[in-house]
Every structure is written in C-alpha cells, then in structure tokens.
Design an enzyme around this catalytic site. Structure first.
Site, PDB file in Angstrom:
ATOM      1  N   TRP A   1     -33.004 -42.471  25.897  1.00  0.00           N
ATOM      2  CA  TRP A   1     -32.840 -41.058  25.559  1.00  0.00           C
ATOM      3  C   TRP A   1     -32.748 -40.866  24.048  1.00  0.00           C
ATOM      4  O   TRP A   1     -33.181 -39.835  23.516  1.00  0.00           O
ATOM      5  CB  TRP A   1     -31.616 -40.468  26.266  1.00  0.00           C
ATOM      6  CG  TRP A   1     -30.274 -40.916  25.734  1.00  0.00           C
ATOM      7  CD1 TRP A   1     -29.496 -41.925  26.204  1.00  0.00           C
ATOM      8  CD2 TRP A   1     -29.561 -40.343  24.623  1.00  0.00           C
ATOM      9  NE1 TRP A   1     -28.337 -42.045  25.463  1.00  0.00           N
ATOM     10  CE2 TRP A   1     -28.353 -41.074  24.490  1.00  0.00           C
ATOM     11  CE3 TRP A   1     -29.816 -39.301  23.743  1.00  0.00           C
ATOM     12  CZ2 TRP A   1     -27.407 -40.790  23.498  1.00  0.00           C
ATOM     13  CZ3 TRP A   1     -28.873 -39.013  22.757  1.00  0.00           C
ATOM     14  CH2 TRP A   1     -27.691 -39.750  22.636  1.00  0.00           C
TER      15      TRP A   1
ATOM     16  N   GLU B   1     -29.958 -41.719   1.167  1.00  0.00           N
ATOM     17  CA  GLU B   1     -28.662 -42.388   0.990  1.00  0.00           C
ATOM     18  C   GLU B   1     -28.276 -43.231   2.205  1.00  0.00           C
ATOM     19  O   GLU B   1     -27.120 -43.228   2.648  1.00  0.00           O
ATOM     20  CB  GLU B   1     -27.573 -41.353   0.689  1.00  0.00           C
ATOM     21  CG  GLU B   1     -27.830 -40.559  -0.578  1.00  0.00           C
ATOM     22  CD  GLU B   1     -26.814 -39.442  -0.801  1.00  0.00           C
ATOM     23  OE1 GLU B   1     -25.848 -39.347  -0.021  1.00  0.00           O
ATOM     24  OE2 GLU B   1     -26.989 -38.650  -1.746  1.00  0.00           O
TER      25      GLU B   1
ATOM     26  N   TRP C   1     -22.727 -44.031   5.217  1.00  0.00           N
ATOM     27  CA  TRP C   1     -22.225 -42.693   5.509  1.00  0.00           C
ATOM     28  C   TRP C   1     -22.909 -42.063   6.721  1.00  0.00           C
ATOM     29  O   TRP C   1     -22.293 -41.295   7.447  1.00  0.00           O
ATOM     30  CB  TRP C   1     -22.458 -41.778   4.302  1.00  0.00           C
ATOM     31  CG  TRP C   1     -21.762 -42.203   3.063  1.00  0.00           C
ATOM     32  CD1 TRP C   1     -20.588 -42.897   2.971  1.00  0.00           C
ATOM     33  CD2 TRP C   1     -22.189 -41.971   1.716  1.00  0.00           C
ATOM     34  NE1 TRP C   1     -20.250 -43.103   1.661  1.00  0.00           N
ATOM     35  CE2 TRP C   1     -21.217 -42.542   0.860  1.00  0.00           C
ATOM     36  CE3 TRP C   1     -23.285 -41.332   1.145  1.00  0.00           C
ATOM     37  CZ2 TRP C   1     -21.321 -42.491  -0.530  1.00  0.00           C
ATOM     38  CZ3 TRP C   1     -23.389 -41.279  -0.232  1.00  0.00           C
ATOM     39  CH2 TRP C   1     -22.419 -41.853  -1.058  1.00  0.00           C
TER      40      TRP C   1
ATOM     41  N   TYR D   1     -24.058 -38.909  -8.857  1.00  0.00           N
ATOM     42  CA  TYR D   1     -23.032 -37.903  -9.127  1.00  0.00           C
ATOM     43  C   TYR D   1     -21.994 -38.523 -10.058  1.00  0.00           C
ATOM     44  O   TYR D   1     -20.925 -38.953  -9.638  1.00  0.00           O
ATOM     45  CB  TYR D   1     -22.401 -37.415  -7.822  1.00  0.00           C
ATOM     46  CG  TYR D   1     -23.347 -36.575  -6.994  1.00  0.00           C
ATOM     47  CD1 TYR D   1     -23.433 -35.205  -7.192  1.00  0.00           C
ATOM     48  CD2 TYR D   1     -24.180 -37.161  -6.043  1.00  0.00           C
ATOM     49  CE1 TYR D   1     -24.317 -34.425  -6.450  1.00  0.00           C
ATOM     50  CE2 TYR D   1     -25.065 -36.395  -5.298  1.00  0.00           C
ATOM     51  CZ  TYR D   1     -25.124 -35.029  -5.504  1.00  0.00           C
ATOM     52  OH  TYR D   1     -26.008 -34.262  -4.771  1.00  0.00           O
TER      53      TYR D   1
ATOM     54  N   GLU E   1     -31.021 -36.308  -6.578  1.00  0.00           N
ATOM     55  CA  GLU E   1     -29.852 -35.430  -6.516  1.00  0.00           C
ATOM     56  C   GLU E   1     -28.987 -35.741  -7.729  1.00  0.00           C
ATOM     57  O   GLU E   1     -28.839 -36.906  -8.109  1.00  0.00           O
ATOM     58  CB  GLU E   1     -29.010 -35.660  -5.252  1.00  0.00           C
ATOM     59  CG  GLU E   1     -29.637 -35.218  -3.962  1.00  0.00           C
ATOM     60  CD  GLU E   1     -28.708 -35.454  -2.762  1.00  0.00           C
ATOM     61  OE1 GLU E   1     -27.469 -35.504  -2.966  1.00  0.00           O
ATOM     62  OE2 GLU E   1     -29.222 -35.597  -1.639  1.00  0.00           O
TER      63      GLU E   1
END
Length: 478
Positions: free
Chosen positions: A277, A310, A321, A386, A414
């Site tokens: 699935w 990422e 993450w 960042y 980013e």
C-alpha cells in the site's frame, strides 16, 4: 610640514595640474578647495564596468574616459576600498593604477571634488563602480546538457542561461507562502525594489482540498514576466494504511517520528516494494504532482524541480528529519530514481530541471557525497543553509561542487540570513541563485524585517547589488 610642498601643491591646484609622482606625501597637507560647482562633465566609459568579475592579474590600471578635458584635484582622493590610488591624466580621461587581489570585492570611488573640469570652473560629476576579482580556483567543467536528453526547449534555455551567468551574477529568489501565491515575492519587491528572479512553490498540501494546485496562475504570472519557477515538495505521507484508505490527512506528515508533532510512521523501505500500500501511495501521489507539472509543461513553463530535500536531516548526518531520509541514503536515492523515471519516462515531463538538495557541515563532506544520486539523475545541486551571519559560505559551495566532480552548478536552494552577493562572487562561492525562505504573512503584519533578521536596508542592498539578477533584468527564455 615641508613649506615647499605646500607651495607646490597650491600652485598645482591653481593651474589644474595633477601631482602624482610624490612618494613622501604622508605629511603633505593641501589647502581647502574653494566652493566650486559640479558641472556637466562626466565619465562616459570605464575599462571596468559595474558588476564585472575580473582576473586580478589581468588588471593593473583602470581607465576612466570623460566627455571633457579634466585634471586632478590634489586636495581630494580617488579611492579603491577606501585606499587612495595613484592617478594620472591622459588624453580624454584618467588612468588609475591598482594592485588587485584575487577573490575580493572592490568599490572604486571618485568623489565630487576629485576631478576638475572646464579649466577649473567646475568639478566633474562623481563616479563609482563596484566589481570583484575571481577566485584563483579553476573554473568548474560543467556539463552543458541536462540529464534528460529530451528536455524541452524552454528547460534548455533556462539551464543555458544559468550556465552563462555562473560566477558572474547570482539570481535572486524568494519562497512563496504555502498557500500558493506571490505575496512574499510582492513583499520582497516592496522592500528591495525588485522582484525575485526565481519564485519557489511547494506541493505540501497536494492531498488537501483547500489549495487548488491545478490553478497555475501564480507560477504562470511569474514565468510570463520572465521570472523562473521553482517547485519543491514537503511530501506528507499517511502514518498507516487506515489513514491512507480513509484519506485522513490529519494523520499525514512529512517528519520522521520524534522530529516534530507532525510526524508519520510511513516506511520508505516498504514504499519501494511493488504491491504494498505504501508503494501504491507514492505512485498515486507522484501522479498527482505530475498532473500539475503537465499543465505547466503545456503552458510552456519549465520547472526547477526540487523534491526530497534535506534527506539527511541533521547537518551531522545522524538524525534524519523527514520520512524519505529516515532509513538511510540508499533508500532515498532509490526513491529519487523511481520518481525521476515516473515523471520523465512514464509521464514524459521534459520541462523539469532536477535539483538535489544536500546538507553541509564541515567534516561531513564524505557523508554529503555518499547520498548523491549521481549526475545522470541531477541537473543542479542545492544547499540549504540557515546561518547566523551573512558570510558567502564558500566551504558549503565547494563541497557541493566537489560532490558532482565539478560537473553540476550549485544553488543556495534555501537561506535565512542573506549572503552578500559581491562577497560570494569574490570568494568563489558561485551560487546559481539564492532562495530566501518566506516569513509567514509578513505583508499583512506590516513588518520590514523578516524572521531571519534581514532588514529592509539589507534586503535592498542585496537585491540592488550589481552581482544579482532580479526578474526585471531577466531575458525572455520562452
């Protein structure tokens, strides 16, 4: 003070003669120049143009051509990065002697009182030019073709344009709010007096009904105004089969367990097995995205496509993450190739420029390279940074470039605190574009500083840099 030097300087000022040969001028004090109006005489050509990137070894002098006869005022100084230059008059202008260093940003400043015109009746108009010297590092040997040999004409034009600008200019970019509009780009325009050349959009809510992704008016508007279109995908997946069958998106998430409350137990390993699935889900979702990308292709819009970003999560490569990176780099690479095959070969989407996003931290370059799917599946590499400073981040750039064997361009896919463009070019951090992450609803909040501390003044400085290309400077690549 030596009296004879004072007298000589005063005589030179009166006669409009330049003093350029004195070596012992540390204690030389020139008299103040009487108030004199600035006239119409101006620089009409410079041997180094604004925004140029030059090789330090190739430039020993800078020539300024004026549209009138000029002489030097010894009481004022022409400077390069604040240091006085040796200057002399020549036929039609000035010759400035410089000693340039590699990988350095420079500002040449000719102040309003430095150049005398009209036989001493007025000053020439002030002049300044900003340029940079290239890094000593040899230029990357980029692949000149996209990974998809059937790439559309528009996709090839975008890629060729990025190749041509690399190391000279950086395209500005801004990420849209998740509700699929150009509001943040409008805020950047109102703050920085220019529209971003690249606007990013996100398929984050592709399974929810509150956003109609088939409405491509926002990206189409960007493209029709010569801007570039970027899509990414915070891919939300069901935490179990029951949530999938019920379409219960309240139990979907993109974070791996423990990374956030909006997490999912979705298992990429099962998703890569035919007949499960989980596999059914990812194929169906890729097909949903494909339908939107098809609409963009039919409208002639090339898409800078950045999925599975990422994947490594933690910059130390020890805490993924997102679910697509939860079970290691090999599973992520397999999913990337599955998606590539589905979109390019099954759906025939030739308008995509594929961007792989890597994580960078010094000392983890081998981990970074280990997760790379390969140049045959990737067109450009992105790095998401960042940092709490405005540094050019040359280490991250060089690591990403090395990961591709120097064959693929690198973008700052980013960023929060904006990097200074002249510094980037000077240090050899030849980012293809930067993508400023959005601050939610910033326009309605009436803010002039974003969540990353970028003030209106700094945003304006970056957007107006001669080393940046905004939408207003973009050619039509249709």
């Amino acid at each position: 003070m030596k009296p004879y030097k004072y007298i000589l300087a005063a005589a030179a000022l009166t006669l409009g003669v330049s003093l350029t040969g004195c070596n012992d001028d540390d204690d030389l004090i020139f008299p103040d120049v009487p108030e004199t109006p600035t006239g119409d005489v101006k620089v009409v050509a410079s041997s180094v143009v604004d925004g140029a990137v030059v090789n330090a070894a190739d430039v020993e002098t800078i020539y300024l051509n004026y549209d009138g006869i000029v002489s030097l005022n010894p009481a004022a100084h022409i400077t390069l990065n604040g240091t006085s230059l040796w200057a002399e008059t020549t036929d039609g202008g000035l010759l400035l002697h410089v000693e340039l260093q590699p990988a350095t940003a420079y500002t040449l400043d000719v102040p309003a009182t430095a150049v005398i015109a009209n036989k001493g009746n007025s000053y020439a108009q002030p002049f300044s030019v900003t340029f940079a010297t290239a890094s000593d590092a040899s230029a990357a040997d980029y692949l000149t073709t996209l990974s998809n040999p059937s790439a559309s004409t528009q996709a090839r034009k975008v890629y060729d344009f990025l190749l041509a600008q690399n190391g000279k200019r950086i395209l500005s970019g801004a990420m849209a709010n998740v509700n699929l509009n150009n509001d943040f780009a409008d805020w950047v325009y109102g703050t920085g007096y220019a529209y971003p050349a690249v606007t990013g959009y996100d398929f984050i809510n592709i399974n929810d009904s509150w956003i109609d992704y088939n409405d491509i008016s926002a990206p189409l508007s960007q493209w029709n105004k010569n801007g570039l279109v970027n899509y990414m995908w915070h891919w939300q997946a069901p935490t179990d089969e029951a949530a999938y069958r019920a379409g219960d998106t309240s139990r979907y998430g993109f974070y791996a367990p423990g990374a956030s409350e909006q997490s999912t137990e979705f298992d990429i390993r099962e998703a890569l097995k035919s007949g499960t699935w989980q596999n059914e889900f990812i194929i169906n979702d890729i097909d949903k995205v494909a339908a939107v990308l098809r609409k963009l292709a039919d409208a002639g819009v090339p898409v800078i496509w950045r999925p599975l970003h990422e994947a490594a999560g933690s910059y130390e490569y020890n805490n993924p993450w997102f679910w697509w990176g939860r079970y290691g780099e090999e599973a992520t690479k397999e999913l990337w190739k599955l998606m590539y095959d589905r979109l390019v070969n099954y759906h025939g989407l030739n308008n995509l420029i594929w961007v792989w996003t890597a994580q960078y931290s010094e000392g983890y370059e081998a981990n970074m390279a280990g997760g790379y799917p390969g140049n045959e599946y990737v067109d450009i590499v992105g790095v998401d940074l960042y940092e709490d400073n405005n540094d050019a981040q040359p280490g991250a750039y060089q690591a990403a470039l090395a990961m591709t064997g120097g064959k693929r361009m690198v973008a700052l896919s980013e960023t929060g605190a904006l990097e200074m463009p002249a510094d980037c070019i000077a240090k050899g951090a030849n980012w293809s574009w930067f993508m400023l992450w959005y601050t939610y609803d910033i326009a309605n909040k009436g803010l002039t500083t974003d969540d990353f501390g970028n003030t209106a003044e700094l945003i304006r400085q970056v957007m107006q840099s001669p080393f940046v290309i905004n939408r207003e400077q973009m050619p039509s690549l249709k």
